[in-house]
Design a protein around this motif. Structure first.
Motif, short mmCIF file in Angstrom:
data_model
loop_
_atom_site.label_atom_id
_atom_site.label_comp_id
_atom_site.label_asym_id
_atom_site.label_seq_id
_atom_site.Cartn_x
_atom_site.Cartn_y
_atom_site.Cartn_z
N THR A 164 0.80 -1.22 0.00
CA THR A 164 0.00 0.00 0.00
C THR A 164 0.84 1.27 0.00
O THR A 164 0.30 2.36 -0.16
N ALA A 165 2.15 1.15 0.14
CA ALA A 165 3.02 2.32 0.14
C ALA A 165 3.09 2.92 -1.27
O ALA A 165 3.23 2.18 -2.25
N PRO A 166 2.99 4.22 -1.38
CA PRO A 166 3.07 4.86 -2.69
C PRO A 166 4.36 4.50 -3.42
O PRO A 166 5.44 4.54 -2.85
N GLY A 167 4.23 4.10 -4.67
CA GLY A 167 5.39 3.78 -5.50
C GLY A 167 6.01 2.41 -5.26
O GLY A 167 6.95 2.03 -5.95
N GLU A 168 5.51 1.67 -4.30
CA GLU A 168 6.09 0.35 -3.98
C GLU A 168 5.66 -0.66 -5.03
O GLU A 168 4.48 -0.83 -5.30
#
Length: 65
Positions: A9-13
């Motif tokens: 759910t982390a942005p860009g992960e």
């Protein structure tokens, strides 16, 4: 034992916690593997590839149940 693989759910992960190959290994050891739908898309791994490796693919709530 059930192993749940969730979508990051982390942005860009773009990483995913398992690959179809590791799903096969977990299953061979007797584990039930459930993968959240879309978990591998950032790493170019389809839900179908996880399913063919022996995982159950579904929505987050079902994977965690």
């Amino acid at each position: 034992m059930k192993i749940a693989i969730l979508k990051e759910t982390a942005p860009g992960e773009r990483r995913v916690a398992a690959t179809p190959e590791t799903v096969k290994k977990y299953a061979a050891l007797g584990a039930e593997v459930a993968v959240e739908a879309g978990a591998g898309l950032g790493a170019a791994i389809t839900d179908e590839a996880f399913a063919q490796a022996g995982a159950t693919v579904g929505e987050r709530a079902a994977v965690l149940a």
